[in-house]
Design an enzyme around this catalytic site. Structure first.
Site, PDB file in Angstrom:
ATOM      1  N   ARG A 103     -19.755  -1.649   7.965  1.00  0.00           N
ATOM      2  CA  ARG A 103     -20.607  -2.408   8.891  1.00  0.00           C
ATOM      3  C   ARG A 103     -21.404  -3.492   8.169  1.00  0.00           C
ATOM      4  O   ARG A 103     -21.627  -4.566   8.724  1.00  0.00           O
ATOM      5  CB  ARG A 103     -21.505  -1.443   9.664  1.00  0.00           C
ATOM      6  CG  ARG A 103     -20.709  -0.723  10.781  1.00  0.00           C
ATOM      7  CD  ARG A 103     -21.470   0.431  11.348  1.00  0.00           C
ATOM      8  NE  ARG A 103     -20.907   0.903  12.624  1.00  0.00           N
ATOM      9  CZ  ARG A 103     -21.294   2.023  13.218  1.00  0.00           C
ATOM     10  NH1 ARG A 103     -22.229   2.788  12.670  1.00  0.00           N
ATOM     11  NH2 ARG A 103     -20.743   2.384  14.367  1.00  0.00           N
ATOM     12  N   GLU A 149     -12.706  13.853  20.651  1.00  0.00           N
ATOM     13  CA  GLU A 149     -12.285  12.449  20.658  1.00  0.00           C
ATOM     14  C   GLU A 149     -10.815  12.307  20.249  1.00  0.00           C
ATOM     15  O   GLU A 149     -10.079  11.506  20.837  1.00  0.00           O
ATOM     16  CB  GLU A 149     -13.200  11.632  19.736  1.00  0.00           C
ATOM     17  CG  GLU A 149     -14.621  11.534  20.280  1.00  0.00           C
ATOM     18  CD  GLU A 149     -15.628  10.910  19.321  1.00  0.00           C
ATOM     19  OE1 GLU A 149     -16.810  10.818  19.703  1.00  0.00           O
ATOM     20  OE2 GLU A 149     -15.252  10.517  18.194  1.00  0.00           O
ATOM     21  N   THR A 208     -25.585   2.158  12.208  1.00  0.00           N
ATOM     22  CA  THR A 208     -25.198   1.532  13.478  1.00  0.00           C
ATOM     23  C   THR A 208     -25.583   0.049  13.504  1.00  0.00           C
ATOM     24  O   THR A 208     -24.787  -0.804  13.913  1.00  0.00           O
ATOM     25  CB  THR A 208     -25.900   2.248  14.652  1.00  0.00           C
ATOM     26  OG1 THR A 208     -25.651   3.652  14.543  1.00  0.00           O
ATOM     27  CG2 THR A 208     -25.404   1.734  15.987  1.00  0.00           C
ATOM     28  N   HIS A 220     -16.108   2.686  14.928  1.00  0.00           N
ATOM     29  CA  HIS A 220     -16.663   3.944  15.449  1.00  0.00           C
ATOM     30  C   HIS A 220     -16.216   5.076  14.545  1.00  0.00           C
ATOM     31  O   HIS A 220     -15.092   5.066  14.037  1.00  0.00           O
ATOM     32  CB  HIS A 220     -16.129   4.224  16.866  1.00  0.00           C
ATOM     33  CG  HIS A 220     -16.388   5.640  17.315  1.00  0.00           C
ATOM     34  ND1 HIS A 220     -17.593   6.036  17.857  1.00  0.00           N
ATOM     35  CD2 HIS A 220     -15.622   6.770  17.237  1.00  0.00           C
ATOM     36  CE1 HIS A 220     -17.541   7.345  18.107  1.00  0.00           C
ATOM     37  NE2 HIS A 220     -16.360   7.808  17.746  1.00  0.00           N
ATOM     38  N   PHE A 234     -28.078  -0.310  26.894  1.00  0.00           N
ATOM     39  CA  PHE A 234     -26.943  -1.080  26.369  1.00  0.00           C
ATOM     40  C   PHE A 234     -25.592  -0.612  26.916  1.00  0.00           C
ATOM     41  O   PHE A 234     -24.552  -1.170  26.560  1.00  0.00           O
ATOM     42  CB  PHE A 234     -26.933  -1.042  24.831  1.00  0.00           C
ATOM     43  CG  PHE A 234     -26.858   0.344  24.215  1.00  0.00           C
ATOM     44  CD1 PHE A 234     -25.652   1.023  24.112  1.00  0.00           C
ATOM     45  CD2 PHE A 234     -28.004   0.955  23.719  1.00  0.00           C
ATOM     46  CE1 PHE A 234     -25.571   2.290  23.541  1.00  0.00           C
ATOM     47  CE2 PHE A 234     -27.934   2.225  23.132  1.00  0.00           C
ATOM     48  CZ  PHE A 234     -26.715   2.892  23.054  1.00  0.00           C
ATOM     49  N   ASN A 292     -20.134  -3.802  16.108  1.00  0.00           N
ATOM     50  CA  ASN A 292     -20.354  -3.316  14.739  1.00  0.00           C
ATOM     51  C   ASN A 292     -19.075  -2.764  14.099  1.00  0.00           C
ATOM     52  O   ASN A 292     -19.127  -1.906  13.217  1.00  0.00           O
ATOM     53  CB  ASN A 292     -21.511  -2.315  14.701  1.00  0.00           C
ATOM     54  CG  ASN A 292     -21.275  -1.110  15.579  1.00  0.00           C
ATOM     55  OD1 ASN A 292     -20.223  -0.971  16.188  1.00  0.00           O
ATOM     56  ND2 ASN A 292     -22.252  -0.222  15.645  1.00  0.00           N
ATOM     57  N   LYS A 317     -13.003  -1.544  16.149  1.00  0.00           N
ATOM     58  CA  LYS A 317     -13.421  -2.077  17.451  1.00  0.00           C
ATOM     59  C   LYS A 317     -12.922  -3.522  17.661  1.00  0.00           C
ATOM     60  O   LYS A 317     -12.478  -4.185  16.709  1.00  0.00           O
ATOM     61  CB  LYS A 317     -14.950  -2.012  17.545  1.00  0.00           C
ATOM     62  CG  LYS A 317     -15.502  -0.572  17.576  1.00  0.00           C
ATOM     63  CD  LYS A 317     -17.025  -0.579  17.729  1.00  0.00           C
ATOM     64  CE  LYS A 317     -17.590   0.818  17.816  1.00  0.00           C
ATOM     65  NZ  LYS A 317     -19.076   0.780  18.003  1.00  0.00           N
ATOM     66  N   TYR A 320     -18.026   6.926  26.055  1.00  0.00           N
ATOM     67  CA  TYR A 320     -19.444   6.721  25.715  1.00  0.00           C
ATOM     68  C   TYR A 320     -20.377   7.336  26.761  1.00  0.00           C
ATOM     69  O   TYR A 320     -21.521   6.901  26.885  1.00  0.00           O
ATOM     70  CB  TYR A 320     -19.729   5.234  25.541  1.00  0.00           C
ATOM     71  CG  TYR A 320     -19.327   4.684  24.182  1.00  0.00           C
ATOM     72  CD1 TYR A 320     -19.836   5.238  23.003  1.00  0.00           C
ATOM     73  CD2 TYR A 320     -18.454   3.610  24.069  1.00  0.00           C
ATOM     74  CE1 TYR A 320     -19.487   4.746  21.755  1.00  0.00           C
ATOM     75  CE2 TYR A 320     -18.102   3.104  22.821  1.00  0.00           C
ATOM     76  CZ  TYR A 320     -18.630   3.680  21.671  1.00  0.00           C
ATOM     77  OH  TYR A 320     -18.286   3.171  20.427  1.00  0.00           O
ATOM     78  N   ARG A 324     -18.597   8.523   8.125  1.00  0.00           N
ATOM     79  CA  ARG A 324     -19.887   7.990   8.575  1.00  0.00           C
ATOM     80  C   ARG A 324     -20.570   7.241   7.431  1.00  0.00           C
ATOM     81  O   ARG A 324     -21.203   6.218   7.634  1.00  0.00           O
ATOM     82  CB  ARG A 324     -20.814   9.109   9.078  1.00  0.00           C
ATOM     83  CG  ARG A 324     -20.385   9.802  10.359  1.00  0.00           C
ATOM     84  CD  ARG A 324     -20.519   8.992  11.614  1.00  0.00           C
ATOM     85  NE  ARG A 324     -21.835   8.489  11.880  1.00  0.00           N
ATOM     86  CZ  ARG A 324     -22.197   7.966  13.059  1.00  0.00           C
ATOM     87  NH1 ARG A 324     -21.330   7.911  14.083  1.00  0.00           N
ATOM     88  NH2 ARG A 324     -23.394   7.491  13.238  1.00  0.00           N
TER      89      ARG A 324
HETATM   90  N1  UDP Z   1     -24.995   0.280  20.510  1.00  0.00           N
HETATM   91  C1  UDP Z   1     -25.548  -0.883  21.035  1.00  0.00           C
HETATM   92  N2  UDP Z   1     -26.916  -1.008  21.007  1.00  0.00           N
HETATM   93  C2  UDP Z   1     -27.739  -0.069  20.468  1.00  0.00           C
HETATM   94  C3  UDP Z   1     -27.171   1.106  19.951  1.00  0.00           C
HETATM   95  C4  UDP Z   1     -25.794   1.247  19.985  1.00  0.00           C
HETATM   96  O1  UDP Z   1     -24.854  -1.752  21.522  1.00  0.00           O
HETATM   97  O2  UDP Z   1     -28.979  -0.253  20.470  1.00  0.00           O
HETATM   98  C5  UDP Z   1     -23.530   0.445  20.529  1.00  0.00           C
HETATM   99  C6  UDP Z   1     -22.864   0.267  19.149  1.00  0.00           C
HETATM  100  O3  UDP Z   1     -21.588  -0.341  19.349  1.00  0.00           O
HETATM  101  C7  UDP Z   1     -22.749   1.697  18.684  1.00  0.00           C
HETATM  102  C8  UDP Z   1     -22.405   2.420  20.002  1.00  0.00           C
HETATM  103  O4  UDP Z   1     -23.219   1.766  20.971  1.00  0.00           O
HETATM  104  O5  UDP Z   1     -21.768   1.844  17.683  1.00  0.00           O
HETATM  105  C9  UDP Z   1     -22.676   3.899  20.014  1.00  0.00           C
HETATM  106  O6  UDP Z   1     -24.025   4.111  19.625  1.00  0.00           O
HETATM  107  P1  UDP Z   1     -24.403   5.285  18.626  1.00  0.00           P
HETATM  108  O7  UDP Z   1     -25.887   5.426  18.647  1.00  0.00           O
HETATM  109  O8  UDP Z   1     -23.584   6.499  18.934  1.00  0.00           O
HETATM  110  O9  UDP Z   1     -23.997   4.668  17.194  1.00  0.00           O
HETATM  111  P2  UDP Z   1     -22.807   5.044  16.181  1.00  0.00           P
HETATM  112  O10 UDP Z   1     -22.560   6.523  16.279  1.00  0.00           O
HETATM  113  O11 UDP Z   1     -21.614   4.219  16.583  1.00  0.00           O
HETATM  114  O12 UDP Z   1     -23.334   4.631  14.837  1.00  0.00           O
HETATM  115 MG    MG Z   2     -22.253   7.720  17.923  1.00  0.00          MG
END
Ligand code: UDP
Ligand code: MG
Length: 137
Positions: free
Chosen positions: A102, A126, A91, A115, A57, A112, A9, A49, A85
């Site tokens: 992370r 994707e 996250t 992705h 958010f 973070n 990112k 997204y 993952r």
């Molecule tokens: N995100 C954020 N605030 C939150 C949760 C998620 O800004 O409270 C952002 C963060 O960049 C995250 C992305 O939204 O990676 C997608 O969220 P997801 O829950 O899918 O997390 P991921 O799969 O990336 O761990």
């Molecule tokens: Mg996700």
């Protein structure tokens, strides 16, 4: 063998971490099949997204993901979706395990650093959003 989709990112690209993150990826026996640096348009970020579009958010996330160049990648290996993952970490970097990408590099729950697809089905969606089959080698 399985494939997954990865983004390094904008926060991580800005801090010159592409190589550091890809070292962790390659050390975990995932192969980088394709990799390119690009900007996401606002439209692409909103589509990517869209599952989060009702979340508080969402607008901030779209702004962040379009704030600078990012690196989109396709990874391949055994259990690639789950394996990536795991090395990404949670996250929220505060909750991420030691040694994860992370934990090492994320600046915040939003910025973070990486992705990774959350299922094989989403990985395929994707991957085809960003790459032609002929680019995966
Ligand atoms: N995100 C954020 N605030 C939150 C949760 C998620 O800004 O409270 C952002 C963060 O960049 C995250 C992305 O939204 O990676 C997608 O969220 P997801 O829950 O899918 O997390 P991921 O799969 O990336 O761990
Ligand atoms: Mg996700």
């Amino acid at each position: 063998m399985q494939r997954t989709f990865s983004i390094i990112k904008p926060d991580a690209v800005k801090r010159n971490l592409i190589g550091h993150i890809n070292q962790i990826i390659e050390n975990s026996e995932l192969k980088i099949l394709a990799s390119k640096k690009m900007y996401l348009t606002k439209n692409q970020a909103e589509i990517f997204y869209q599952v989060h579009k009702q979340r508080p958010f969402f607008n901030s996330l779209v702004n962040y993901m379009t704030s600078g160049p990012l690196q989109v990648q396709v990874l391949e290996g055994m259990d690639a979706v789950a394996k990536y993952r795991k090395i990404m970490g949670a996250t929220n970097p505060v909750e991420a395990e030691e040694g994860t990408i992370r934990k090492l590099y994320a600046e915040s729950i939003e910025a973070n650093s990486v992705h990774g697809s959350d299922s094989e089905e989403n990985a395929n969606i994707e991957i085809s959003f960003f790459f032609a089959g002929s680019e995966l080698v």
